[in-house]
Enzyme design. Structure first.
Site, mmCIF file in Angstrom:
data_model
loop_
_atom_site.group_PDB
_atom_site.id
_atom_site.type_symbol
_atom_site.label_atom_id
_atom_site.label_comp_id
_atom_site.label_asym_id
_atom_site.label_seq_id
_atom_site.Cartn_x
_atom_site.Cartn_y
_atom_site.Cartn_z
ATOM 1 N N ARG A 12 1.184 -1.501 -0.320
ATOM 2 C CA ARG A 12 -0.391 -0.033 -0.281
ATOM 3 C C ARG A 12 0.470 1.572 0.271
ATOM 4 O O ARG A 12 1.611 1.398 0.481
ATOM 5 C CB ARG A 12 -0.838 0.101 1.437
ATOM 6 C CG ARG A 12 -1.746 -1.026 1.069
ATOM 7 C CD ARG A 12 -3.019 -1.270 2.009
ATOM 8 N NE ARG A 12 -1.860 -2.146 2.823
ATOM 9 C CZ ARG A 12 -2.770 -3.032 4.121
ATOM 10 N NH1 ARG A 12 -3.932 -2.569 4.639
ATOM 11 N NH2 ARG A 12 -1.817 -4.032 4.776
ATOM 12 N N ARG A 140 -26.695 -11.132 -0.027
ATOM 13 C CA ARG A 140 -27.021 -9.903 -0.668
ATOM 14 C C ARG A 140 -25.425 -8.891 -0.847
ATOM 15 O O ARG A 140 -25.305 -8.186 -1.763
ATOM 16 C CB ARG A 140 -28.095 -8.994 -0.139
ATOM 17 C CG ARG A 140 -27.890 -8.303 1.023
ATOM 18 C CD ARG A 140 -29.511 -8.278 1.394
ATOM 19 N NE ARG A 140 -29.797 -6.811 0.791
ATOM 20 C CZ ARG A 140 -31.068 -6.402 0.436
ATOM 21 N NH1 ARG A 140 -31.760 -6.971 1.727
ATOM 22 N NH2 ARG A 140 -31.696 -5.618 -0.537
ATOM 23 N N ASP A 156 -34.318 -4.139 -2.440
ATOM 24 C CA ASP A 156 -35.351 -5.103 -1.950
ATOM 25 C C ASP A 156 -36.224 -5.426 -2.959
ATOM 26 O O ASP A 156 -36.393 -5.134 -3.956
ATOM 27 C CB ASP A 156 -35.984 -4.950 -1.188
ATOM 28 C CG ASP A 156 -35.441 -5.036 0.767
ATOM 29 O OD1 ASP A 156 -34.492 -6.118 0.725
ATOM 30 O OD2 ASP A 156 -35.896 -4.084 1.584
ATOM 31 N N GLU A 157 -36.960 -6.902 -3.205
ATOM 32 C CA GLU A 157 -37.327 -7.377 -4.626
ATOM 33 C C GLU A 157 -39.187 -6.239 -4.910
ATOM 34 O O GLU A 157 -39.590 -6.609 -5.907
ATOM 35 C CB GLU A 157 -37.711 -9.048 -4.334
ATOM 36 C CG GLU A 157 -39.669 -9.048 -3.310
ATOM 37 C CD GLU A 157 -39.030 -10.689 -3.120
ATOM 38 O OE1 GLU A 157 -40.172 -11.131 -3.064
ATOM 39 O OE2 GLU A 157 -38.296 -10.943 -2.118
ATOM 40 N N ASP A 158 -39.287 -5.367 -3.315
ATOM 41 C CA ASP A 158 -40.473 -5.018 -3.573
ATOM 42 C C ASP A 158 -40.436 -4.137 -3.187
ATOM 43 O O ASP A 158 -41.994 -2.988 -2.762
ATOM 44 C CB ASP A 158 -41.522 -5.576 -2.351
ATOM 45 C CG ASP A 158 -41.019 -5.184 -1.084
ATOM 46 O OD1 ASP A 158 -39.727 -5.585 -0.926
ATOM 47 O OD2 ASP A 158 -41.248 -6.112 0.003
ATOM 48 N N GLU A 244 -28.812 -6.997 8.118
ATOM 49 C CA GLU A 244 -28.152 -6.982 6.970
ATOM 50 C C GLU A 244 -28.159 -5.598 6.353
ATOM 51 O O GLU A 244 -26.446 -5.002 7.310
ATOM 52 C CB GLU A 244 -27.769 -7.740 6.579
ATOM 53 C CG GLU A 244 -28.830 -7.457 4.953
ATOM 54 C CD GLU A 244 -29.710 -7.552 5.209
ATOM 55 O OE1 GLU A 244 -30.968 -6.311 4.244
ATOM 56 O OE2 GLU A 244 -30.609 -7.335 6.450
ATOM 57 N N ASP A 245 -29.131 -4.482 6.313
ATOM 58 C CA ASP A 245 -28.661 -3.396 5.881
ATOM 59 C C ASP A 245 -27.972 -2.292 6.820
ATOM 60 O O ASP A 245 -27.673 -1.274 6.749
ATOM 61 C CB ASP A 245 -30.303 -3.000 5.791
ATOM 62 C CG ASP A 245 -31.326 -3.407 6.853
ATOM 63 O OD1 ASP A 245 -30.670 -4.265 7.925
ATOM 64 O OD2 ASP A 245 -32.494 -3.449 6.192
ATOM 65 N N ARG A 288 -34.459 -5.889 15.979
ATOM 66 C CA ARG A 288 -32.998 -4.855 15.178
ATOM 67 C C ARG A 288 -33.046 -4.095 16.051
ATOM 68 O O ARG A 288 -31.313 -3.675 16.196
ATOM 69 C CB ARG A 288 -33.916 -3.688 13.857
ATOM 70 C CG ARG A 288 -34.637 -4.734 12.646
ATOM 71 C CD ARG A 288 -35.524 -3.900 11.553
ATOM 72 N NE ARG A 288 -34.502 -3.063 11.085
ATOM 73 C CZ ARG A 288 -33.574 -2.859 9.740
ATOM 74 N NH1 ARG A 288 -33.637 -4.122 9.671
ATOM 75 N NH2 ARG A 288 -33.134 -2.270 9.140
#
EC number: 2.4.1.224
Length: 335
Positions: A12, A140, A156-158, A244-245, A288
């Site tokens: 580095r 994800r 998200d799917e929705d 996870e979010d 949460r």
């Protein structure tokens, strides 16, 4: 530090060592150039690479048809002028829909990854065997090879965003590539009565979390999430199938020492007609709160930072001709 004294191990540079967040959070195994690190772009005087990869996490797996939220979402993404490809992460119990059930994506590649361990590209050979993956919602955020762009649009799917909302959020992210930029905002606070951190989804005049159900971030954070975070943190997410979010937000704030960025006034971002949603479970919110305190304990402090900044398009809600406005669809969205 010791490894860098060995032959053939990537070193580095002094820029990495002397620029925030420092060398310990700049993993040389991610890329062979500092220009792929989101927090070094300004110091190097370069911009992130163009376009984004849309990654849709499918957990419910409702029947796929023209009226389904996932079907509409894919169609919306294909209209974006900045999308490079669409990646579907299929974590539902339902079998994968047949190729003919998906909406046409024209020139935009659509890849479907079944998180049971097999990968299928709908625009290429079927039945291709993929790598073994852990059965966790953290999948994800794995650094998938299909993600070739710097920008990742996590959905998200929705999610029910329109194309103008996607394009505007992406243009904002390009100015802040080291941060999470998106729509659904949440907040943390200290609860004196419980002597613990609290989590709220109430609409306040500040926020500290932007949920990754509809947000942009740099793909480097997928690599950090998978390869740098404590196994205890990942285990907490796996056991709860939740949070996870929140963990991704803590990670990015820990790296940057900056808050996420919310765009426009939108509060809700999910299709309310989608059935069997795990987010409607009352225990989901309690989990949460528990996750937030576990994460803070493992980090040793609370990385989240409050903000009251919101980014809106120019001329938004101004009583001028629509011909002057670049993102006209956003004005039609209710709060």
């Amino acid at each position: 530090i010791i490894r860098e004294r060995l032959p053939d191990y990537p070193e580095r540079s002094s820029l990495v060592w002397n620029s925030a967040p420092g060398a310990l959070l700049t993993l040389p195994t991610f890329a062979d150039s500092s220009r792929f690190m989101p927090f070094l772009l300004n110091a190097l005087g370069v911009e992130p690479r163009h376009n984004y990869t849309a990654v849709i996490y499918v957990q419910i797996g409702a029947a796929l048809g023209p009226n389904a939220a996932l079907y509409k979402l894919v169609k919306t993404i294909t209209k974006s002028q900045f999308v490079d490809r669409i990646l579907i992460l299929w974590a539902a119990d339902r079998p994968l829909p047949l190729k003919k059930r998906w909406p046409p994506t024209n020139h935009i590649p659509l890849h479907v990854i079944a998180l049971a361990g097999s990968t299928r590209s709908l625009n290429g050979p079927t039945g291709q065997t993929g790598p073994e993956v852990r059965p966790s919602i953290s999948q994800r955020f794995l650094p998938y090879d299909e993600i070739q762009t710097d920008a990742v649009l996590s959905l998200d799917e929705d999610a029910i965003l329109n194309t103008d909302e996607l394009d505007f959020a992406y243009t904002v992210w390009r100015d802040f590539p080291e941060r999470i930029v998106g729509y659904p905002a949440r907040a943390h606070f200290w609860d004196d009565s419980k002597n613990a951190w609290g989590y709220t989804s109430k609409w306040t005049n500040y926020y500290s979390i932007v949920l990754t159900g509809a947000a942009f971030y740099h793909r480097y954070y997928n690599y950090l999430y998978t390869n740098w975070l404590s196994l205890l943190l990942l285990k907490t997410v796996q056991q709860s199938s939740n949070c996870e979010d929140i963990l991704m937000n803590l990670l990015v704030s820990h790296v940057t020492r900056k808050p996420p960025i919310k765009v426009t006034q939108r509060k809700g971002y999910k299709d309310r007609e989608t059935a069997r949603s795990p987010w409607n479970d009352p225990d989901h919110f309690i989990q949460r709160q528990s996750c937030l305190n576990t994460f803070a304990a493992v980090f040793g402090y609370m990385p989240l930072i409050r903000s009251n900044l919101r980014m809106d398009p120019m001329l938004y809600r101004d009583p001028v001709s629509n011909l002057r406005k670049k993102y006209r669809q956003i004005e039609l969205v209710g709060s």
